[in-house]
Design a protein around this motif. Structure first.
Motif, PDB file in Angstrom:
ATOM      1  N   GLN A 171       0.795  -1.229   0.000  1.00 53.97           N
ATOM      2  CA  GLN A 171       0.000   0.000   0.000  1.00 53.97           C
ATOM      3  C   GLN A 171       0.830   1.281   0.000  1.00 53.97           C
ATOM      4  N   GLU A 172       2.146   1.168   0.198  1.00 56.76           N
ATOM      5  CA  GLU A 172       2.959   2.366   0.370  1.00 56.76           C
ATOM      6  C   GLU A 172       4.095   2.440  -0.636  1.00 56.76           C
ATOM      7  N   ILE A 173       4.560   3.686  -0.862  1.00 66.00           N
ATOM      8  CA  ILE A 173       5.715   3.904  -1.717  1.00 66.00           C
ATOM      9  C   ILE A 173       6.834   4.533  -0.881  1.00 66.00           C
ATOM     10  N   LEU A 174       8.041   4.479  -1.414  1.00 68.31           N
ATOM     11  CA  LEU A 174       9.203   5.094  -0.770  1.00 68.31           C
ATOM     12  C   LEU A 174       9.602   6.323  -1.574  1.00 68.31           C
ATOM     13  N   GLY A 175       9.768   7.450  -0.892  1.00 65.25           N
ATOM     14  CA  GLY A 175      10.215   8.663  -1.558  1.00 65.25           C
ATOM     15  C   GLY A 175      11.667   8.951  -1.213  1.00 65.25           C
ATOM     16  N   ILE A 176      12.481   9.224  -2.214  1.00 65.37           N
ATOM     17  CA  ILE A 176      13.896   9.548  -1.988  1.00 65.37           C
ATOM     18  C   ILE A 176      14.192  10.920  -2.579  1.00 65.37           C
ATOM     19  N   PHE A 177      14.631  11.855  -1.739  1.00 70.05           N
ATOM     20  CA  PHE A 177      15.067  13.165  -2.198  1.00 70.05           C
ATOM     21  C   PHE A 177      16.594  13.161  -2.202  1.00 70.05           C
ATOM     22  N   ASP A 178      17.169  13.127  -3.389  1.00 69.55           N
ATOM     23  CA  ASP A 178      18.620  13.164  -3.531  1.00 69.55           C
ATOM     24  C   ASP A 178      19.058  14.625  -3.433  1.00 69.55           C
ATOM     25  N   LEU A 179      19.644  14.993  -2.302  1.00 68.65           N
ATOM     26  CA  LEU A 179      19.993  16.385  -2.034  1.00 68.65           C
ATOM     27  C   LEU A 179      21.469  16.689  -2.285  1.00 68.65           C
ATOM     28  N   ARG A 180      22.164  15.763  -2.884  1.00 67.47           N
ATOM     29  CA  ARG A 180      23.568  16.017  -3.217  1.00 67.47           C
ATOM     30  C   ARG A 180      23.648  17.122  -4.286  1.00 67.47           C
ATOM     31  N   GLY A 181      24.467  18.090  -4.040  1.00 65.24           N
ATOM     32  CA  GLY A 181      24.608  19.190  -4.977  1.00 65.24           C
ATOM     33  C   GLY A 181      23.522  20.250  -4.855  1.00 65.24           C
ATOM     34  N   PHE A 182      22.696  20.147  -3.814  1.00 65.31           N
ATOM     35  CA  PHE A 182      21.610  21.127  -3.610  1.00 65.31           C
ATOM     36  C   PHE A 182      22.197  22.516  -3.361  1.00 65.31           C
ATOM     37  N   ARG A 183      21.649  23.532  -4.065  1.00 64.72           N
ATOM     38  CA  ARG A 183      22.064  24.922  -3.888  1.00 64.72           C
ATOM     39  C   ARG A 183      20.832  25.792  -3.651  1.00 64.72           C
ATOM     40  N   LYS A 184      21.051  27.030  -3.313  1.00 64.52           N
ATOM     41  CA  LYS A 184      19.920  27.905  -3.027  1.00 64.52           C
ATOM     42  C   LYS A 184      19.028  28.094  -4.247  1.00 64.52           C
ATOM     43  N   GLU A 185      19.609  27.957  -5.459  1.00 64.63           N
ATOM     44  CA  GLU A 185      18.811  28.082  -6.683  1.00 64.63           C
ATOM     45  C   GLU A 185      17.798  26.956  -6.832  1.00 64.63           C
ATOM     46  N   ASN A 186      18.014  25.854  -6.099  1.00 64.31           N
ATOM     47  CA  ASN A 186      17.111  24.707  -6.176  1.00 64.31           C
ATOM     48  C   ASN A 186      15.998  24.762  -5.139  1.00 64.31           C
ATOM     49  N   ALA A 187      16.120  25.671  -4.187  1.00 60.82           N
ATOM     50  CA  ALA A 187      15.135  25.753  -3.100  1.00 60.82           C
ATOM     51  C   ALA A 187      13.769  26.160  -3.646  1.00 60.82           C
ATOM     52  N   ASP A 188      12.745  25.442  -3.223  1.00 56.52           N
ATOM     53  CA  ASP A 188      11.390  25.721  -3.713  1.00 56.52           C
ATOM     54  C   ASP A 188      10.394  25.371  -2.614  1.00 56.52           C
ATOM     55  N   PHE A 189      10.188  26.308  -1.722  1.00 55.69           N
ATOM     56  CA  PHE A 189       9.290  26.093  -0.592  1.00 55.69           C
ATOM     57  C   PHE A 189       7.873  25.772  -1.061  1.00 55.69           C
ATOM     58  N   GLU A 190       7.404  26.490  -2.074  1.00 53.09           N
ATOM     59  CA  GLU A 190       6.041  26.302  -2.546  1.00 53.09           C
ATOM     60  C   GLU A 190       5.829  24.901  -3.120  1.00 53.09           C
ATOM     61  N   PHE A 191       6.834  24.379  -3.823  1.00 52.10           N
ATOM     62  CA  PHE A 191       6.683  23.048  -4.403  1.00 52.10           C
ATOM     63  C   PHE A 191       6.648  21.967  -3.322  1.00 52.10           C
ATOM     64  N   ILE A 192       7.542  22.079  -2.341  1.00 50.54           N
ATOM     65  CA  ILE A 192       7.550  21.082  -1.265  1.00 50.54           C
ATOM     66  C   ILE A 192       6.232  21.137  -0.500  1.00 50.54           C
ATOM     67  N   LYS A 193       5.735  22.330  -0.289  1.00 46.98           N
ATOM     68  CA  LYS A 193       4.442  22.490   0.376  1.00 46.98           C
ATOM     69  C   LYS A 193       3.336  21.823  -0.439  1.00 46.98           C
ATOM     70  N   PHE A 194       3.358  22.040  -1.758  1.00 44.70           N
ATOM     71  CA  PHE A 194       2.372  21.411  -2.646  1.00 44.70           C
ATOM     72  C   PHE A 194       2.476  19.893  -2.581  1.00 44.70           C
ATOM     73  N   LEU A 195       3.698  19.368  -2.638  1.00 44.17           N
ATOM     74  CA  LEU A 195       3.909  17.929  -2.641  1.00 44.17           C
ATOM     75  C   LEU A 195       3.308  17.260  -1.418  1.00 44.17           C
ATOM     76  N   PHE A 196       3.598  17.779  -0.254  1.00 46.06           N
ATOM     77  CA  PHE A 196       3.106  17.137   0.959  1.00 46.06           C
ATOM     78  C   PHE A 196       1.622  17.396   1.191  1.00 46.06           C
ATOM     79  N   GLU A 197       1.117  18.503   0.689  1.00 41.50           N
ATOM     80  CA  GLU A 197      -0.327  18.735   0.764  1.00 41.50           C
ATOM     81  C   GLU A 197      -1.065  17.696  -0.084  1.00 41.50           C
ATOM     82  N   VAL A 198      -0.534  17.435  -1.269  1.00 46.87           N
ATOM     83  CA  VAL A 198      -1.126  16.429  -2.152  1.00 46.87           C
ATOM     84  C   VAL A 198      -1.099  15.052  -1.493  1.00 46.87           C
TER      85      VAL A 198
END
Length: 262
Positions: A171-198
């Motif tokens: 019944q469940e899936i696994l989510g993996i956020f690969d944060l290697r190489g993450f920079r401030k240009e990749n930050a997206d508060f609105e998208f993460i908020k949308f994802l978890f709201e969904v």
């Protein structure tokens, strides 16, 4: 995910014959009755939700993912702890959202352009717990360069694709956020908020765990903003290394290429 507490049983002196008792038989019979009544009670509640949706939300569609989809009704009943009123209301909102968002119209072709960025994909193999795996590569996400709606469509399409790979009984899936190489240009508060709201509102309890892999220091302020919004999902998040992903969540032949040790 509740812990199962085993029944305790009295110990008898092995040198003495056991004293006959009907208690174990009676307990077994009660347990069997309880187990056999659960599907009947669940079925009754499913029908109650179905009738309520048909009465109060006649405009909602029927069929798969509609107001008479009994499998979907049961899932939302479980999420709302079998509260008929709460399950019906939450499910009605989810069905309306699917209509308005156009979930049934999403396809590989409809998201092909943004999918070529490689920012999100469903892994070909299951993890060690037989869960489909949705991988997000944060370093390839540039919110300023892409339309927000396109990112949201890709997100929902990938969730649907992952769920379509669920084995029977899972019944469940696994989510993996690969944060290697993450920079401030990749930050997206609105998208993460949308994802978890969904995930919380429209795909409740479908996410088994979320792995934040090799999160850099610059990611932590964003996490502090997002964490309070995740509600119960915050407890599903685990910060870990690529090595942990490789060793604990996959076997050698199923490790995603991005997490293989070369």
């Amino acid at each position: 995910m509740a812990l199962r507490v085993p029944h305790s049983h009295p110990f008898h002196n092995f040198m003495q014959p056991p004293i006959p008792t009907k208690k174990p038989i009676r307990l077994c019979r009660v347990s069997t009755q309880r187990q056999s009544s659960e599907p009947i009670e669940s079925r009754k509640l499913v029908l109650e939700v179905k009738e309520k949706l048909g009465r109060d939300y006649k405009g909602l569609p029927v069929g798969r993912y509609g107001r008479d989809d009994e499998e979907m009704i049961l899932w939302f009943l479980k999420d709302r702890r079998f509260d008929v009123e709460a399950a019906a209301n939450k499910l009605a909102k989810a069905i309306k959202w699917r209509q308005e968002f156009g979930v049934s119209n999403l396809s590989e072709d409809s998201v092909k352009h943004i999918a070529t960025t490689g920012k999100a994909y469903v892994h070909d193999s299951l993890d060690v717990n037989d869960r489909p795996v949705l991988i997000v590569v944060a370093s390839k996400h540039f919110p300023s360069e892409k339309d927000r709606t396109e990112n949201q469509k890709l997100c929902v399409y990938m969730i649907e694709k992952a769920l379509s790979k669920l084995p029977d009984g899972k019944q469940e899936i696994l989510g993996i956020f690969d944060l290697r190489g993450f920079r401030k240009e990749n930050a997206d508060f609105e998208f993460i908020k949308f994802l978890f709201e969904v995930l919380y509102c429209y795909y409740p309890r479908r996410l088994g765990h979320v792995l934040y892999v090799d999160a850099p220091f610059i990611f932590m302020p964003l996490w502090q903003l997002v964490k309070p919004l995740l509600k119960s999902y915050a407890s599903l998040v685990r910060f870990c290394s690529a090595e942990t992903v490789r060793k604990e969540y996959f076997i050698e032949t199923t490790v995603p290429d991005a997490f293989r040790g070369y």
